[in-house]
Each structure stands twice: as C-alpha cells, then as structure tokens.
Write an enzyme that holds these catalytic residues in place. Structure first.
Site, PDB file in Angstrom:
ATOM      1  N   SER A 142      53.695  70.184  51.478  1.00 46.13           N
ATOM      2  CA  SER A 142      53.397  70.808  53.166  1.00 46.13           C
ATOM      3  C   SER A 142      54.913  70.240  54.083  1.00 46.13           C
ATOM      4  CB  SER A 142      52.158  70.656  53.680  1.00 46.13           C
ATOM      5  OG  SER A 142      51.920  71.331  54.619  1.00 46.13           O
ATOM      6  N   TYR A 155      46.159  64.162  56.454  1.00 49.67           N
ATOM      7  CA  TYR A 155      46.551  65.518  55.351  1.00 49.67           C
ATOM      8  C   TYR A 155      47.634  65.386  54.686  1.00 49.67           C
ATOM      9  CZ  TYR A 155      47.659  70.502  53.928  1.00 49.67           C
ATOM     10  OH  TYR A 155      48.121  71.504  53.415  1.00 49.67           O
TER      11      TYR A 155
HETATM   12  P1  NDP Z   1      43.284  78.411  50.365  1.00 48.48           P
HETATM   13  O1  NDP Z   1      42.065  77.339  51.255  1.00 48.48           O
HETATM   14  O2  NDP Z   1      43.208  80.255  50.340  1.00 48.48           O
HETATM   15  O3  NDP Z   1      43.520  77.997  48.776  1.00 48.48           O
HETATM   16  C1  NDP Z   1      43.046  76.795  48.795  1.00 48.48           C
HETATM   17  C2  NDP Z   1      42.284  77.285  46.665  1.00 48.48           C
HETATM   18  O4  NDP Z   1      42.495  75.291  46.535  1.00 48.48           O
HETATM   19  C3  NDP Z   1      41.145  77.756  46.753  1.00 48.48           C
HETATM   20  O5  NDP Z   1      42.135  78.252  45.811  1.00 48.48           O
HETATM   21  C4  NDP Z   1      40.168  76.703  46.312  1.00 48.48           C
HETATM   22  O6  NDP Z   1      39.724  77.278  45.654  1.00 48.48           O
HETATM   23  C5  NDP Z   1      40.904  74.961  45.399  1.00 48.48           C
HETATM   24  N1  NDP Z   1      40.013  73.895  45.501  1.00 48.48           N
HETATM   25  C6  NDP Z   1      40.033  73.434  46.812  1.00 48.48           C
HETATM   26  N2  NDP Z   1      38.887  72.154  46.116  1.00 48.48           N
HETATM   27  C7  NDP Z   1      39.083  72.427  44.706  1.00 48.48           C
HETATM   28  C8  NDP Z   1      39.394  71.309  44.112  1.00 48.48           C
HETATM   29  N3  NDP Z   1      38.320  70.699  44.373  1.00 48.48           N
HETATM   30  N4  NDP Z   1      39.190  71.584  42.463  1.00 48.48           N
HETATM   31  C9  NDP Z   1      40.001  73.382  42.370  1.00 48.48           C
HETATM   32  N5  NDP Z   1      40.338  74.352  42.931  1.00 48.48           N
HETATM   33  C10 NDP Z   1      40.322  73.898  44.817  1.00 48.48           C
HETATM   34  O7  NDP Z   1      44.140  77.970  51.214  1.00 48.48           O
HETATM   35  P2  NDP Z   1      45.610  77.633  50.328  1.00 48.48           P
HETATM   36  O8  NDP Z   1      46.406  78.852  49.778  1.00 48.48           O
HETATM   37  O9  NDP Z   1      46.762  77.861  52.346  1.00 48.48           O
HETATM   38  O10 NDP Z   1      46.120  76.352  49.908  1.00 48.48           O
HETATM   39  C11 NDP Z   1      46.843  76.642  48.433  1.00 48.48           C
HETATM   40  C12 NDP Z   1      47.367  75.047  48.955  1.00 48.48           C
HETATM   41  O11 NDP Z   1      48.832  75.407  50.067  1.00 48.48           O
HETATM   42  C13 NDP Z   1      47.285  73.992  49.780  1.00 48.48           C
HETATM   43  O12 NDP Z   1      47.832  72.712  48.796  1.00 48.48           O
HETATM   44  C14 NDP Z   1      47.017  73.853  50.588  1.00 48.48           C
HETATM   45  O13 NDP Z   1      46.945  72.609  51.298  1.00 48.48           O
HETATM   46  C15 NDP Z   1      48.648  73.546  50.900  1.00 48.48           C
HETATM   47  N6  NDP Z   1      49.816  74.544  52.138  1.00 48.48           N
HETATM   48  C16 NDP Z   1      48.603  75.309  52.424  1.00 48.48           C
HETATM   49  C17 NDP Z   1      49.059  75.946  54.145  1.00 48.48           C
HETATM   50  C18 NDP Z   1      48.838  76.849  54.966  1.00 48.48           C
HETATM   51  O14 NDP Z   1      48.960  77.169  55.970  1.00 48.48           O
HETATM   52  N7  NDP Z   1      47.867  77.783  54.128  1.00 48.48           N
HETATM   53  C19 NDP Z   1      50.911  75.152  54.359  1.00 48.48           C
HETATM   54  C20 NDP Z   1      50.718  73.950  53.593  1.00 48.48           C
HETATM   55  C21 NDP Z   1      50.652  73.727  52.432  1.00 48.48           C
HETATM   56  P3  NDP Z   1      37.588  77.165  44.787  1.00 48.48           P
HETATM   57  O15 NDP Z   1      37.454  76.681  46.372  1.00 48.48           O
HETATM   58  O16 NDP Z   1      37.282  78.335  44.778  1.00 48.48           O
HETATM   59  O17 NDP Z   1      37.756  75.926  44.029  1.00 48.48           O
END
Ligand code: NDP
Length: 246
Positions: A142, A155
């Site tokens: 990030s 975070y």
């Molecule tokens: P979302 O919340 O849309 O996606 C997060 C994903 O992580 C979901 O598919 C969720 O699936 C999964 N997840 C959460 N906990 C678990 C777990 N214990 N085991 C397996 N899967 C898990 O957010 P983003 O798409 O934005 O996030 C994706 C990545 O990008 C993350 O690492 C986030 O930190 C990073 N990021 C996002 C930014 C943003 O502005 N959106 C900026 C910078 C980085 P489920 O709940 O079905 O398990």
C-alpha cells in the site's frame, strides 16, 4: 490485442475488489486462476462467470490466517492445472484508527491477515516454486506504507512488514527461481473501508475513496504487467495511485 498470459495464478482475497478484478483480467487474458477467500458464494459466482466466458477458474475456501488453507489452495493449482506459476497474496483488511484507540484485537487481526497470511502463502508456494524451478510471488501492499498518515499507523506497519519480507526473500533468491513483486496501490474503490470499526475514520475513508479512488481494474493491469514479463525480468515494486492523491 494484448498477449496471452499462459500462467497458473492463485489469488487470495479474490472475492471482491482488487483480487476479483485481477482474476477477471488474468482469466480473460488466458491465465488459469485459482481463487481463494472466505466468502465462497462470491468466489463460486465469479468462477462461473469466468468459465462462461471461456476462462479457466477453480475456487477453494481460504482463510489466509490458517496455514492449511493456503496449502490446499496451492494443491488445487497443481492438481487441477499441473503447476503454480504465480501466487498473488492479496487478501488484506484495514481496521484503521488512531493508535490511541488501543484496538488490540484489530491490530492482531491485521497482523494475522496482512502479514502472517502472506507468510502462509510463502510457506505453501515456495516448495512448489523450487520444485518447478520458477515461481512469482506478488503481494498487494500500500502507499500507506510509503507516506504514513494519521489513523493508518498499524495498517501501514503490516504493509511495510510485507515489503521488507519480500525484499529479504528477494535477496535470498538470486538463483533465478523466484520473482517477487510488491504492488502499492493508493486509494482504490473497493469494500476495504467496511472493515473499519471507528465510525468517524470509516466515514472519512469512504469520502476519500469517493473523491479520489481509482478502479480496481487499474491495479489488475499493474499486476498483469508484472507477471507477463520474461522470466529473467523482475518488476520489484509498482506504485499505482490516483493522479490526484497527495
Ligand atoms: P476488499 O475488501 O474488496 O477485498 C479484500 C479481500 O481480502 C476480500 O476478497 C476478502 O475476502 C479478503 N480477505 C479478508 N480477510 C481474509 C482472510 N482472513 N482470508 C482470506 N481472505 C481474506 O478490499 P481491496 O480489494 O481493496 O483489498 C485487497 C488488498 O489491497 C488488501 O491487501 C488491501 O490492504 C490492499 N490495498 C487496498 C487499497 C484500497 O484503497 N482499496 C489501497 C492499498 C492496498 P473474504 O472476506 O471473502 O475472505
């Protein structure tokens, strides 16, 4: 016409946001995708969509805090498609808020998902990569680890820990077997803010996302760029943020 990506790619956190967009893009470009997350209903709908469009996709319930779930996800790739070329360690949560909130449960959960989850992916994939003689680990870190702002300290710390981990792994992997890529997105329009307990912080992040964020497909394109390079080329880091983000 973009080149075919003939690779087997496992993606954690594939049920929404960046993971889902990456699965859609890579499958459309010819990759076989192996999708993991906890919400299997969403994964199954996504895989059905991809297959209906002629793509190759399988799913497995995956909680990245459980080492055995990552083992099973990697096993699915090798049993279904014969190999695993890329693991996209994308699952992540953002329980952001001021450190003074002392949200110890939230800190622990972020460390478990964002850092230990990536380590579990490495533990599962590395032996396969070594056996095959090649493999690529991509993680979603990030920009909050590059510019530390109030409410994002813990975070950001988890994301910088992953960046450090990848650099260490890269230094240990100069035999040409492993490539590593840390992708640092800025604000991306996804469900990430839903995880924030602190209502004030959640509302602020939602407003910032509304105002600033780019589409998850932009990050998917960056990931595709990293993995479609020739094997002797490693894209170590990609920073991808909205043009208007400070
Ligand atoms: P979302 O919340 O849309 O996606 C997060 C994903 O992580 C979901 O598919 C969720 O699936 C999964 N997840 C959460 N906990 C678990 C777990 N214990 N085991 C397996 N899967 C898990 O957010 P983003 O798409 O934005 O996030 C994706 C990545 O990008 C993350 O690492 C986030 O930190 C990073 N990021 C996002 C930014 C943003 O502005 N959106 C900026 C910078 C980085 P489920 O709940 O079905 O398990």
């Amino acid at each position: 016409m973009p080149a075919i990506i003939d690779q087997v790619v496992a993606i954690t956190g594939a049920s929404s946001g960046i993971g889902e967009a990456t699965a859609r893009l890579l499958a459309a470009r010819g990759a076989a995708v192996v999708l993991g997350a906890r919400r299997t209903d969403r994964l199954d709908r996504l895989a059905a969509d991809l297959r209906a469009a002629g793509g190759r996709a399988v799913t497995r319930a995956t909680d990245v805090t459980r080492r055995e779930d990552l083992e099973r996800l990697v096993d699915l790739a090798t049993s279904e498609y014969g190999r695993l070329d890329v693991l996209v360690g994308n699952a992540g949560i953002a329980r952001t808020g001021p450190v003074a909130d002392l949200d110890v449960a939230g800190w622990t959960q972020m460390i478990d998902v964002n850092l230990v989850g990536v380590l579990h992916g490495i533990a599962a994939a590395l032996p396969v990569f070594r056996r095959q003689g090649h493999g690529h680990l991509v993680t979603t870190v990030s920009t909050s680890g590059l510019k530390i702002v109030p409410t994002q300290a813990v975070y950001a710390a988890t994301k910088n820990a992953v960046r450090t981990l990848l650099e260490g792994l890269r230094q240990e992997s100069t035999d040409g077997v492993l490539r590593t890529t840390a992708v640092s997105p800025g604000y991306v329009r996804t469900e990430l803010a839903d995880w924030i307990d602190n209502a004030e912080v959640r509302e602020q992040v939602r407003q910032d996302m509304e105002r600033l964020a780019i589409a998850p497909e932009a990050v998917a394109r960056a990931i595709a760029f990293a993995i479609e390079q020739p094997e002797d080329v490693e894209i170590g880091e990609i920073v991808i943020r909205p043009t208007v983000q400070g």
